[in-house]
Design an enzyme around this catalytic site. Structure first.
Site, mmCIF file in Angstrom:
data_model
loop_
_atom_site.group_PDB
_atom_site.id
_atom_site.type_symbol
_atom_site.label_atom_id
_atom_site.label_comp_id
_atom_site.label_asym_id
_atom_site.label_seq_id
_atom_site.Cartn_x
_atom_site.Cartn_y
_atom_site.Cartn_z
ATOM 1 N N VAL A 185 6.433 5.550 -8.620
ATOM 2 C CA VAL A 185 5.714 4.286 -8.412
ATOM 3 C C VAL A 185 5.390 3.613 -9.742
ATOM 4 O O VAL A 185 5.540 2.397 -9.891
ATOM 5 C CB VAL A 185 4.431 4.514 -7.595
ATOM 6 C CG1 VAL A 185 3.668 3.197 -7.425
ATOM 7 C CG2 VAL A 185 4.764 5.104 -6.230
ATOM 8 N N ALA B 235 -0.014 -15.559 -10.528
ATOM 9 C CA ALA B 235 -1.273 -15.075 -11.094
ATOM 10 C C ALA B 235 -2.006 -16.149 -11.881
ATOM 11 O O ALA B 235 -3.220 -16.042 -12.110
ATOM 12 C CB ALA B 235 -1.015 -13.866 -11.990
ATOM 13 N N LYS C 85 -3.454 7.307 -2.321
ATOM 14 C CA LYS C 85 -4.152 7.416 -1.037
ATOM 15 C C LYS C 85 -5.128 8.583 -1.000
ATOM 16 O O LYS C 85 -6.190 8.504 -0.370
ATOM 17 C CB LYS C 85 -3.147 7.544 0.106
ATOM 18 C CG LYS C 85 -2.131 8.656 -0.078
ATOM 19 C CD LYS C 85 -1.028 8.583 0.953
ATOM 20 C CE LYS C 85 0.147 9.470 0.560
ATOM 21 N NZ LYS C 85 0.916 8.904 -0.562
ATOM 22 N N VAL D 239 -1.608 2.593 1.470
ATOM 23 C CA VAL D 239 -1.234 2.750 2.883
ATOM 24 C C VAL D 239 -0.020 1.877 3.163
ATOM 25 O O VAL D 239 -0.048 0.674 2.913
ATOM 26 C CB VAL D 239 -2.377 2.334 3.831
ATOM 27 C CG1 VAL D 239 -1.952 2.507 5.287
ATOM 28 C CG2 VAL D 239 -3.641 3.128 3.543
ATOM 29 N N GLY E 158 3.035 1.725 1.827
ATOM 30 C CA GLY E 158 4.009 1.333 0.812
ATOM 31 C C GLY E 158 4.015 -0.166 0.605
ATOM 32 O O GLY E 158 3.025 -0.767 0.188
ATOM 33 N N GLU F 208 9.302 16.565 0.311
ATOM 34 C CA GLU F 208 9.109 17.373 -0.885
ATOM 35 C C GLU F 208 9.559 18.806 -0.631
ATOM 36 O O GLU F 208 9.751 19.227 0.513
ATOM 37 C CB GLU F 208 7.618 17.373 -1.274
ATOM 38 C CG GLU F 208 7.027 16.016 -1.520
ATOM 39 C CD GLU F 208 7.511 15.383 -2.815
ATOM 40 O OE1 GLU F 208 8.050 16.118 -3.673
ATOM 41 O OE2 GLU F 208 7.358 14.159 -2.964
ATOM 42 N N ASP G 121 -1.108 13.621 4.968
ATOM 43 C CA ASP G 121 -0.805 12.310 4.395
ATOM 44 C C ASP G 121 -1.188 11.194 5.365
ATOM 45 O O ASP G 121 -1.868 10.230 4.991
ATOM 46 C CB ASP G 121 0.684 12.236 4.056
ATOM 47 C CG ASP G 121 1.109 10.860 3.565
ATOM 48 O OD1 ASP G 121 0.911 10.570 2.380
ATOM 49 O OD2 ASP G 121 1.639 10.072 4.383
ATOM 50 N N LYS H 95 -4.300 8.139 5.188
ATOM 51 C CA LYS H 95 -4.018 6.713 5.355
ATOM 52 C C LYS H 95 -4.847 6.095 6.476
ATOM 53 O O LYS H 95 -5.398 5.003 6.319
ATOM 54 C CB LYS H 95 -2.523 6.515 5.607
ATOM 55 C CG LYS H 95 -1.654 6.853 4.399
ATOM 56 C CD LYS H 95 -0.175 6.838 4.748
ATOM 57 C CE LYS H 95 0.683 7.162 3.542
ATOM 58 N NZ LYS H 95 2.119 7.249 3.870
ATOM 59 N N GLY I 126 8.649 4.508 -1.049
ATOM 60 C CA GLY I 126 9.777 4.146 -1.894
ATOM 61 C C GLY I 126 9.335 3.458 -3.157
ATOM 62 O O GLY I 126 8.275 2.815 -3.210
#
Length: 402
Positions: A12, A31, A100, A127, A129, A185, A196, A200, A297
């Site tokens: 990430v 922005a 998370k 939460v 992605g 994993e 997980d 979330k 992802g």
């Protein structure tokens, strides 16, 4: 020019740096400022990275630099990430995270700290992605009383169940395939045991219902016990099996849990396959809204992180009003009091089943096993009936059936 730092150069973190590099012009336009990554914190070396010149192993350099206005935390976990986040907020720097586990465990504390220091703590990427879900709940449907949130929020388990349904794979084979493809994993426990997804749904429930929902007070069940017989029987009854995370108001507080559910083929969630995610939010004015997309992802998650950075930059002089009150064990209702139809796989006789449960809908049989769907009843009632001598090899709710 606004300077930011990225903590962690994994999947990430590296995606976030790439997003700011690739889309710098559109990000600056949205922005209202140019945004530049000044530091990347990681203890590892990346000699081949085009961003190697930004790398540092010294967190003190980041937290003490007055030019750094926003810090992106993508380290994960609740160890160094928790300490670094608190120190950045205390130093007057807004923090954006995809973590998370940290938000679910310490969100209330960190939001309070951000408020006290006049900065923001934002976590859209924690939460779903790349799916926008935090901001819609906090802003777009803020005029609604939310009665329920449910959905598929873990891509690993959804991929495994999709393989079991579409290709007839056994659980162990589908898991091994997910690991080979990088969807699971080496230690898949957090995914397949429901941890997980639980984190979330706790974050979403905290935001929607106004009190911190701690994962230790929410029930979670994974998919290890789902067999190919379950998939077959569910199909015969007209359903697919999905791991659903759910928060539904019961009285004045939400029941929050994660468990496998049977979902009718004509329900939109039944078509959410592979590693995709989908969340349904039910408001008392707007009705049902479904948010669908890539739930994990590198680049989808980086997209959500970058959007939060833009939001933090736009609100450097005015905090975003996002947060909730402290919660505890009494902030969560017993999910077994919720009523629904139930799917039960058993090796009990049909006569025994009909005697105890009354009117049910049976599937076919495989060997000594069969399955049936009950009428609408609470989980407590189901447990009471099962204690009369029926062994439940699998026990799942049927989503949406009354």
């Amino acid at each position: 020019m606004v300077k930011i730092a990225v903590l962690g150069f994994g999947v990430v973190g590296s995606g976030t740096v790439e997003a700011f590099d690739r889309n710098s012009a559109i990000i600056a336009q949205n922005a209202g400022h140019d945004i530049q990554v000044k530091y990347i914190l990681d203890i590892r070396d990346f000699p081949d990275s085009p961003y190697n010149n930004l790398l540092t192993g010294d967190f003190e350099k980041i937290v003490s630099d007055p030019d750094v206005a926003v810090v992106v935390e993508t380290i994960g976990g609740v160890g160094p990430a928790f300490d670094y986040t608190k120190r950045c907020l205390s130093a007057g720097k807004s923090v954006v995270t995809s973590n998370k586990e940290l938000v679910a465990a310490h969100g209330y504390e960190l939001l309070e700290m951000a408020s006290a220091n006049g900065v923001n703590y934002l976590f859209e990427a924690s939460v779903g992605g790349g799916i926008p879900i935090i901001r819609p709940i906090a802003q777009c449907i803020a005029a609604n009383q939310i009665n329920e949130i449910y959905g598929i929020v873990n891509g690993t388990t959804n991929y495994i169940l999709t393989e079991m349904v579409k290709n007839g794979a056994e659980f162990s084979d589908a898991l091994a395939d997910a690991q080979r493809k990088g969807y699971a994993e080496a230690d898949p426990s957090a995914d397949i045991d429901g941890h997980d997804a639980c984190r979330k749904i706790c974050i979403l429930a905290s935001l929607a219902f106004g009190k911190h929902i701690y994962p230790e007070y929410a029930s979670h069940e994974g998919i290890r016990g789902i067999s190919s017989n379950d998939v077959h029987f569910a199909g015969e009854l007209g359903y697919k099996i999905k791991l659903v995370a759910r928060a539904r108001v019961l009285g004045d507080i939400p029941a929050v849990y994660v468990a496998p559910h049977l979902i009718s083929h004509d329900n939109l969630l039944a078509g959410v396959d592979g590693v995709m995610n989908a969340v349904v939010v039910r408001g008392n004015i707007v009705g049902d809204l479904m948010f669908y997309g890539a739930g994990a992802g590198k680049m989808p998650t980086a997209s959500a992180v970058a959007a939060d950075v833009i939001d933090a930059v736009k609100h450097m002089k005015l905090r975003k009003l996002i947060g909730w009150e402290e919660g505890g064990e009494d902030s969560v209702a017993d999910h077994m009091l919720l009523e629904s139809a139930w799917y039960i796989r058993t090796d009990a006789s049909r006569e025994k089943i009909s005697h105890e449960f009354g009117e049910v809908i049976f599937s076919g049989s495989i060997g000594s096993e069969c399955a049936f769907k009950t009428t609408f009843m609470s989980g407590r009632k189901v447990q009471e009936l099962l204690e009369r001598g029926i062994s439940a090899l699998s026990l799942f709710r049927v989503l949406g059936d009354h």
